[in-house]
Design a protein around this motif. Structure first.
Motif, short mmCIF file in Angstrom:
data_model
loop_
_atom_site.label_atom_id
_atom_site.label_comp_id
_atom_site.label_asym_id
_atom_site.label_seq_id
_atom_site.Cartn_x
_atom_site.Cartn_y
_atom_site.Cartn_z
N SER A 10 0.80 -1.23 0.01
CA SER A 10 0.15 0.04 -0.09
C SER A 10 0.86 1.18 -0.05
O SER A 10 0.42 2.42 -0.56
CB SER A 10 -0.89 0.13 1.18
N THR A 11 2.05 1.00 0.43
CA THR A 11 3.03 2.32 0.60
C THR A 11 3.98 2.22 -0.66
O THR A 11 4.87 3.03 -0.66
CB THR A 11 3.50 2.48 1.85
N LYS A 15 1.02 4.33 -7.82
CA LYS A 15 -0.23 5.15 -7.70
C LYS A 15 -1.25 3.67 -7.73
O LYS A 15 -2.09 3.87 -6.62
CB LYS A 15 -0.70 6.08 -8.71
N SER A 16 -1.22 2.95 -8.49
CA SER A 16 -2.30 1.84 -8.56
C SER A 16 -1.71 0.48 -8.23
O SER A 16 -0.70 0.33 -8.82
CB SER A 16 -3.08 1.81 -9.78
N LYS A 17 -2.35 -0.48 -7.46
CA LYS A 17 -1.88 -1.61 -7.47
C LYS A 17 -2.87 -2.52 -7.50
O LYS A 17 -4.17 -2.46 -7.65
CB LYS A 17 -1.35 -2.06 -5.56
N LEU A 40 -12.28 -2.62 1.61
CA LEU A 40 -10.95 -2.36 1.00
C LEU A 40 -10.97 -1.31 -0.10
O LEU A 40 -10.05 -0.53 -0.18
CB LEU A 40 -10.58 -3.66 0.67
N THR A 41 -11.95 -1.61 -0.95
CA THR A 41 -11.80 -0.56 -2.11
C THR A 41 -12.37 0.87 -1.64
O THR A 41 -11.87 1.83 -2.29
CB THR A 41 -13.10 -1.09 -3.25
N LYS A 43 -11.47 2.31 1.27
CA LYS A 43 -10.11 2.85 1.95
C LYS A 43 -8.95 3.18 0.84
O LYS A 43 -8.30 4.06 1.26
CB LYS A 43 -9.73 1.90 3.24
N TYR A 44 -9.03 2.16 0.00
CA TYR A 44 -7.72 2.33 -1.29
C TYR A 44 -8.36 2.57 -2.34
O TYR A 44 -8.66 1.33 -2.95
CB TYR A 44 -6.84 1.11 -1.21
N ASN A 46 -7.42 3.51 -5.21
CA ASN A 46 -6.50 3.11 -6.35
C ASN A 46 -6.34 1.66 -6.60
O ASN A 46 -5.38 1.30 -7.41
CB ASN A 46 -5.51 3.83 -6.26
N LEU A 47 -6.75 0.81 -5.64
CA LEU A 47 -6.49 -0.50 -5.52
C LEU A 47 -7.55 -1.08 -6.40
O LEU A 47 -8.56 -1.20 -6.22
CB LEU A 47 -6.65 -1.07 -4.17
N PHE A 162 -2.59 -3.72 3.62
CA PHE A 162 -3.75 -3.20 3.34
C PHE A 162 -4.73 -3.38 4.48
O PHE A 162 -5.99 -3.95 4.35
CB PHE A 162 -4.54 -3.56 2.18
#
Length: 363
Positions: A10-11, A15-17, A40-41, A43-44, A46-47, A162
């Motif tokens: 996540s760090t 930008k996107s994982k 999950l989506t 909070k993140y 760009n995931l 994550f």
């Protein structure tokens, strides 16, 4: 959970994982991933998630933002070691940054060995097999609640960097009911109540004569239209006979596609079910869900997401002290198949009334 080299994806600079999420079956287990994937989506944002699952479950998973489904053909081209190698090569093309295995079975463990070749982080859910064995033991039983599977799924993503905190509103929104579907099922303008009388095993299926008493009482009230859920030839015959007998009942078995069934579930005011898939489908929409439990027990970690613990009616453990006898309800001592008879229909009817009253009182 399998330990290994720490990777905080996540760090990482990009930008996107993209994570691969593995959950091939069963329906209830797939539905239990929904609140975790939603959290999950959110909070993140760009995931990106690619969920490896069976084609039938795509309508469940496709409702989640940033999720695509990679269909596993486990009885065809992805069968066996060579098939799994073929599947691995397909997945490699997606440019995966990490794998969350929410299934942890032989098939996914073989895939793990392939992903090691690419040094892609791979984490597997801790299914607490030892703890569940003790919980369901006939001797030296330790009757204590285990961590829910929802939290165990969340732990896998935490290991990948994550972390998420699950909230009761991590549920899917209600789906609009097409006019054609209402006409097809002859739904009148009444609130919809769902009843799913069946489960995979006898040890966690409420006696049909008891459930029919409940359906009859709800039908006589005439305040709701009752939708009957099930599957298979025998269940279809039973539910269609109830449909013919009771004016305010409709069996949906074999009449509509699964995605339409999900739309109906999302519009229920209440689902009454067993410890089975339909309860989890209702819970993933935040629908109040009353569950009836036989030789299984909520302590095993499979309680529907976000539901009040009072919405579970349990078989009498004083009379059947070995409950839970198994996690899935497939094994039990002689006579324990009658454990659910200790849940009186009158008690179920009373609980239905209480839940409906609380729904009406909710702003």
């Amino acid at each position: 959970m399998k330990k290994g080299t720490k990777h905080n994806l996540s760090t990482a600079p990009s930008k996107s994982k993209r994570l691969l999420v593995i959950r091939l079956s069963a329906m209830g287990d797939v539905a239990m991933t929904v609140p975790v994937l939603l959290a999950l989506t959110q909070k993140y944002p760009n995931l990106q998630l690619t969920v490896l699952s069976k084609p039938f479950f795509e309508p469940i998973l496709a409702q989640i933002p940033n999720v695509t489904v990679h269909k596993a053909d486990v009885k065809g081209k992805h069968k066996g070691i060579l098939g799994l190698w073929r599947l691995f090569k397909e997945l490699k093309q997606i440019k995966i940054d990490g794998v969350a295995d929410l299934h942890n079975v032989l098939r996914s463990t073989i895939l793990k060995q392939f992903f090691r070749i690419e040094t892609i982080p791979f984490r597997q859910v801790d299914k607490a097999r030892k703890e569940k064995k003790v919980l369901t033991a006939a001797t030296d039983k330790v009757f204590e609640p285990l961590k829910s599977m929802h939290l165990r799924y969340a732990d896998v993503f935490k290991e990948l960097g994550f972390p998420v905190e699950l909230k009761k509103d991590d549920v899917l929104p209600r789906k609009e009911l097409p006019l054609g579907l209402k006409q097809h099922l002859a739904l009148i303008d009444k609130p919809l109540m769902g009843i799913a009388p069946f489960a995979a095993f006898k040890g966690k299926t409420y006696p049909l004569e008891f459930m029919k008493t409940i359906v009859r009482q709800q039908n006589e009230l005439g305040t709701h239209h009752i939708l009957l859920f099930g599957g298979g030839k025998e269940e279809k015959q039973v539910l269609e006979s109830w449909e013919k007998e009771f004016q305010h009942c409709s069996s949906i078995v074999g009449k509509i596609e699964f995605k339409e069934e999900l739309a109906l579930i999302s519009n229920l005011v209440l689902m009454v079910g067993m410890d089975s898939g339909n309860a989890h489908l209702a819970a993933m929409y935040g629908i109040p869900t009353l569950t009836l439990w036989g030789v299984t027990h909520p302590y095993a970690g499979f309680y529907p997401f976000g539901q009040d613990s009072a919405n579970a009616l349990l078989a009498n453990r004083e009379k059947y002290p070995l409950i839970p006898t198994s996690v899935y309800g497939n094994t039990f001592p002689e006579g324990y198949d009658r454990a659910m008879e200790t849940i009186a229909p009158e008690h179920v009817i009373q609980k239905i009334s209480e839940i409906l009253d609380s729904v009406k009182a909710t702003p």
